[in-house]
Design a protein around this motif. Structure first.
Motif, PDB file in Angstrom:
ATOM      1  N   HIS A  81     -46.128 -13.445  15.239  1.00 26.63           N
ATOM      2  CA  HIS A  81     -45.116 -12.631  15.944  1.00 26.63           C
ATOM      3  C   HIS A  81     -45.840 -11.638  16.833  1.00 26.63           C
ATOM      4  O   HIS A  81     -46.365 -10.633  16.354  1.00 26.63           O
ATOM      5  CB  HIS A  81     -44.221 -11.903  14.930  1.00 26.63           C
ATOM      6  N   HIS A  83     -45.453  -9.811  20.792  1.00 25.23           N
ATOM      7  CA  HIS A  83     -44.875  -9.640  22.122  1.00 25.23           C
ATOM      8  C   HIS A  83     -46.020  -9.645  23.120  1.00 25.23           C
ATOM      9  O   HIS A  83     -46.902  -8.790  23.056  1.00 25.23           O
ATOM     10  CB  HIS A  83     -44.082  -8.339  22.188  1.00 25.23           C
ATOM     11  N   ALA A 142     -43.036 -13.508  20.617  1.00 24.37           N
ATOM     12  CA  ALA A 142     -41.958 -13.045  19.751  1.00 24.37           C
ATOM     13  C   ALA A 142     -40.560 -13.149  20.343  1.00 24.37           C
ATOM     14  O   ALA A 142     -39.579 -12.912  19.640  1.00 24.37           O
ATOM     15  CB  ALA A 142     -42.237 -11.599  19.341  1.00 24.37           C
ATOM     16  N   HIS A 235     -35.545 -12.011  16.111  1.00 25.11           N
ATOM     17  CA  HIS A 235     -35.720 -10.853  15.227  1.00 25.11           C
ATOM     18  C   HIS A 235     -34.540 -10.705  14.281  1.00 25.11           C
ATOM     19  O   HIS A 235     -33.390 -10.889  14.675  1.00 25.11           O
ATOM     20  CB  HIS A 235     -35.795  -9.560  16.058  1.00 25.11           C
ATOM     21  N   HIS A 272     -39.644 -10.675  10.951  1.00 21.99           N
ATOM     22  CA  HIS A 272     -39.509  -9.488  10.088  1.00 21.99           C
ATOM     23  C   HIS A 272     -38.837  -9.736   8.731  1.00 21.99           C
ATOM     24  O   HIS A 272     -39.503  -9.797   7.736  1.00 21.99           O
ATOM     25  CB  HIS A 272     -38.865  -8.317  10.838  1.00 21.99           C
ATOM     26  N   ASP A 326     -46.947  -8.035  15.972  1.00 20.97           N
ATOM     27  CA  ASP A 326     -45.789  -7.474  16.675  1.00 20.97           C
ATOM     28  C   ASP A 326     -46.074  -6.990  18.094  1.00 20.97           C
ATOM     29  O   ASP A 326     -45.926  -7.750  19.030  1.00 20.97           O
ATOM     30  CB  ASP A 326     -45.105  -6.390  15.841  1.00 20.97           C
TER      31      ASP A 326
HETATM   32 ZN   LIG Z   1     -40.884  -8.119  17.615  1.00 22.75          ZN
END
Ligand SMILES: [Zn+2]
Length: 463
Positions: A81, A83, A142, A235, A272, A326
């Protein structure tokens, strides 16, 4: 933006015949033990043999070599995950004492809104360089990319693998109106075409998720992933706000509702899943839905993983989990080994039981366990003949490795992190050598990053 190629030496090109040498190899295959004085032979991007160094060197006298004495070889790490756009050019700038709404609406939203295609490509390139230098060979984007072709160019510039989609949501919210379901799906289909036949990057369906997807969209997107025999990620429930939103809208908790819609399944990787009730955990397990677990993000953002997180219980019950890092303002460092240590520490501390989820389990969920969570364990996640030659080579001569523990996994996870990574092979190609990317010029990119950083701050009016 241009990504200047280096004058790569012949050995850094296709590496049609490469031997990775290490005094210890951890294949991460089930039941495996460390192999000493070993070599891994690589041809056409695949692992072709694993055996004694002396034997393989004799069999391949012409092969170029990498590693050697004082090195530990492990499978290329997986970041489930990340970004790749939006945060990079304002990395570690969002203050860590803001209300969640302020960090989103005063920082993340304007930064994303002002991001150009050039920014996207540079951001992805920089993020993937950091990942690669810390031993990561496969990254799941992500779900927030505006210019997928430019991010794909970033993957190609660095030479690593991953999954890629285009961001999508269809529920109106500040500051944008949501798209129509068909618009969102069309963009996902375009990424499928863009990545068709790519040897390292797979097109996935990606949604922002949370409460920014209608029932119609999440069902159609999940079906689209099934139809393309690919994955979908979005998410869900890093904090308890998604729970509140779903309870208000449909009277059910998020994972229960998504299962009732038929949107969950083994092709789904939830980002998550920190705040999950008993019935949600049951639904995820029953549908074999996987979770990307990003422990540093929850700590940086104060989301309650140390109180509410149930990832280790999920794993103990057979759930598939991969580690992630993340974003550069949510955990910040792109270092899967750091995430592995934190996951192990949180597990032990939350249960006050030092016998649970140690370094070996944590490394599994950064390698083969992660590949299983992505549905890709036939291809990546372990050092195994026939698999993609994704190999991370750790220098074990640094101060954190003195003296050498008889258990290299304990030392790798607890004493070390990405700083020990020396060389990285991705699909048979050396993409990091002596800690430096081989295919892009880090110094030139740093100059461009400073310029684009200042320009983005100006255009997005970030103060
Ligand atoms: Zn994220």
């Amino acid at each position: 933006m241009s990504t200047p190629p280096l004058n790569d030496s012949p050995t850094d090109r296709a590496d049609p015949d490469l031997l990775v040498l290490a005094d210890t190899v951890l294949t991460m295959e089930p039941g495996s033990v460390p192999i000493t004085d070993a070599a891994i032979a690589v041809a056409d991007g695949r692992i072709t043999a694993i055996g004694p160094a002396a034997t393989l060197r004799a069999a391949h006298p012409e092969a170029s070599t990498i590693g050697g004495r004082g090195h530990l070889a492990i499978p290329g790490l997986i970041n489930a995950h990340q970004h790749l756009t939006g945060d990079r050019l304002i990395r570690s700038m969002i203050p860590d004492d803001l209300e969640p709404g302020r960090s989103i609406f005063e920082w993340a939203v304007p930064a994303h809104a002002a991001h150009t295609g050039d920014d996207d490509e540079l951001s992805a390139t920089l993020s993937l360089i950091e990942a690669a230098c810390n031993g990561v060979t496969f990254t799941v984007e992500a779900g927030t990319v505006a210019h997928p072709a430019r991010v794909l160019a970033g993957f190609d510039a660095v030479g690593v693998g991953g999954t890629l989609g285009s961001w999508g949501w269809d529920v109106a919210g500040e500051p944008w109106a949501g798209d129509t379901v068909e618009d969102v799906l069309d963009r996902q289909r375009e990424v499928q075409q863009l990545t068709a036949g790519h040897d390292r990057v797979d097109g996935w369906v990606t949604l922002v998720g949370h409460d920014l997807m209608s029932d119609e969209l999440v069902v159609a997107a999940s079906d689209l992933a099934r139809a393309h025999a690919t994955g979908i990620t979005f998410h869900l429930s890093p904090s308890d706000s998604d729970t509140a939103a779903y309870l208000e809208r449909v009277g059910k908790r998020p994972a229960v509702h998504l299962d009732d819609l038929g949107a969950l399944g083994s092709h789904v990787l939830l980002g998550h899943g920190v705040h999950l009730a008993d019935d949600e955990l049951d639904r995820l397990l029953a549908t074999d839905t996987a979770i990307a677990y990003c422990p540093w993000a929850y700590l940086r953002l104060g989301q309650g993983v140390s109180r509410a997180g149930r990832h280790i219980e999920f794993i103990a019950r057979g759930g598939r989990v991969a580690l992630g890092c993340d974003a550069e303002n949510a955990g910040d460092a792109i270092d899967v080994l750091g995430a592995a240590a934190l996951a192990a520490g949180l597990a032990k501390d939350a249960t006050m039981d030092p016998t649970v989820f140690g370094a070996h389990a944590a490394l599994h969920h950064a390698t083969l366990g992660a590949a299983k969570a992505l549905g890709m364990s036939d291809e990546i996640g372990s050092i195994s003949v026939g698999k993609r030659a994704d190999i991370t080579i750790v220098d074990t001569t640094g101060p954190e490795w003195v003296p050498r523990s008889p258990d290299p996994v304990l030392q790798l996870v607890w004493a070390s992190d990405g700083r020990s990574v020396a060389h990285v092979v991705s699909s048979g190609r050396v993409v990091v050598r002596d800690g430096e990317p081989t295919m892009v010029h880090r110094g030139a990119l740093a100059v461009e990053a400073e310029q684009r950083h200042r320009s983005l701050i100006e255009r997005a009016n970030l103060r």
